[in-house]
Scaffold this active site. Structure first.
Site, PDB file in Angstrom:
ATOM      1  N   ARG A  34     -45.914  16.373  79.611  1.00  0.00           N
ATOM      2  CA  ARG A  34     -46.454  16.580  80.722  1.00  0.00           C
ATOM      3  C   ARG A  34     -46.412  18.243  80.790  1.00  0.00           C
ATOM      4  NH1 ARG A  34     -43.295  12.359  82.426  1.00  0.00           N
ATOM      5  NH2 ARG A  34     -44.230  10.877  83.515  1.00  0.00           N
ATOM      6  N   LYS A  59     -40.121  13.752  85.109  1.00  0.00           N
ATOM      7  CA  LYS A  59     -40.693  13.214  86.154  1.00  0.00           C
ATOM      8  C   LYS A  59     -39.605  11.935  86.514  1.00  0.00           C
ATOM      9  CE  LYS A  59     -45.000  11.650  88.127  1.00  0.00           C
ATOM     10  NZ  LYS A  59     -46.372  11.343  88.144  1.00  0.00           N
ATOM     11  N   HIS A 128     -53.574  17.509  81.312  1.00  0.00           N
ATOM     12  CA  HIS A 128     -53.458  16.032  81.613  1.00  0.00           C
ATOM     13  C   HIS A 128     -54.413  15.392  80.578  1.00  0.00           C
ATOM     14  CE1 HIS A 128     -51.940  12.985  83.720  1.00  0.00           C
ATOM     15  NE2 HIS A 128     -53.045  12.318  84.126  1.00  0.00           N
ATOM     16  N   ARG A 131     -53.045  15.044  77.286  1.00  0.00           N
ATOM     17  CA  ARG A 131     -51.892  14.283  77.319  1.00  0.00           C
ATOM     18  C   ARG A 131     -52.593  12.656  77.013  1.00  0.00           C
ATOM     19  NH1 ARG A 131     -46.734  12.484  79.330  1.00  0.00           N
ATOM     20  NH2 ARG A 131     -46.982  11.182  80.967  1.00  0.00           N
ATOM     21  N   HIS A 154     -43.379   7.037  81.179  1.00  0.00           N
ATOM     22  CA  HIS A 154     -43.906   6.098  82.511  1.00  0.00           C
ATOM     23  C   HIS A 154     -42.866   5.211  82.774  1.00  0.00           C
ATOM     24  CE1 HIS A 154     -48.500   6.873  81.692  1.00  0.00           C
ATOM     25  NE2 HIS A 154     -47.883   8.036  82.325  1.00  0.00           N
ATOM     26  N   TYR A 163     -53.806   4.506  82.511  1.00  0.00           N
ATOM     27  CA  TYR A 163     -53.641   5.787  81.984  1.00  0.00           C
ATOM     28  C   TYR A 163     -54.627   5.662  80.784  1.00  0.00           C
ATOM     29  CZ  TYR A 163     -51.386  10.264  81.211  1.00  0.00           C
ATOM     30  OH  TYR A 163     -51.186  11.468  80.575  1.00  0.00           O
TER      31      TYR A 163
END
Length: 186
Positions: A34, A59, A128, A131, A154, A163
């Site tokens: 990220r 995260k 993003h 990614r 995740h 995603y």
């Protein structure tokens, strides 16, 4: 991004006057980091011998292992002398010209410049998006969803599924590969 756009972005990063451009694009595309994790990545978290890094307090407050390709390691190695010349005040991998820490917004401004150089709309190139390209590329090359989930950090497989914008063509290719390997085993 399409494969053509991706090639144009990689070329723009490679030939950019900004020495951090190639490192940033390569790191996100080849590790799935990220943007906040890349900005927070410290040299002490990187193991060049093991081709990996530990993302500390990513995260959701989770730590995770991030794996590097050979080209990621080469980009880091090429960047380190430039970084050192900037008299860094911190252990962060990414350092601004004045020795400060890169912020996610700084990376987005870099993406905007690269999009301009690659002649693609600015909105199509974000950290993003890179990614997403990392994850989609893994899926297209046969990686399973659980492995992709772990590489992306995740918590839920549902996030990984959403995603990945899996095209019908990609699904067909994955299905054919899976069927071919099943037939090889029988």
């Amino acid at each position: 991004l399409t494969s053509r756009e991706l090639t144009m972005v990689k070329d723009a990063a490679l030939y950019s006057e900004d020495p951090v451009a190639n490192l940033v694009v390569t790191m996100i595309l080849e590790t799935g980091l990220r943007v906040s994790e890349l900005c927070d990545l410290n040299l002490s978290d990187i193991d060049m011998e093991d081709n990996s890094a530990m993302v500390i307090d990513g995260k959701g407050g989770k730590d995770r292992l991030v794996l590097f390709t050979k080209s990621s390691v080469e980009r880091i190695s090429a960047w380190l002398p430039i970084r050192q010349g900037r008299n860094p005040s911190t252990d962060n991998l990414l350092i601004t010209k004045t020795g400060g820490v890169y912020q996610p917004r700084t990376v987005q401004r870099l993406m905007d410049r690269l999009a301009d150089e690659a002649k693609i709309p600015r909105g199509r190139l974000t950290p993003h998006v890179l990614r997403h390209n990392f994850a989609t590329g893994l899926l297209e090359r046969g990686a399973d969803l659980v492995s992709i989930q772990r590489l992306l950090g995740h918590a839920s497989i549902a996030t990984t599924r959403v995603y990945l914008d899996i095209s019908d063509q990609t699904l067909r290719e994955i299905y054919k590969r899976a069927q071919a390997s099943n037939n090889d085993e029988s």
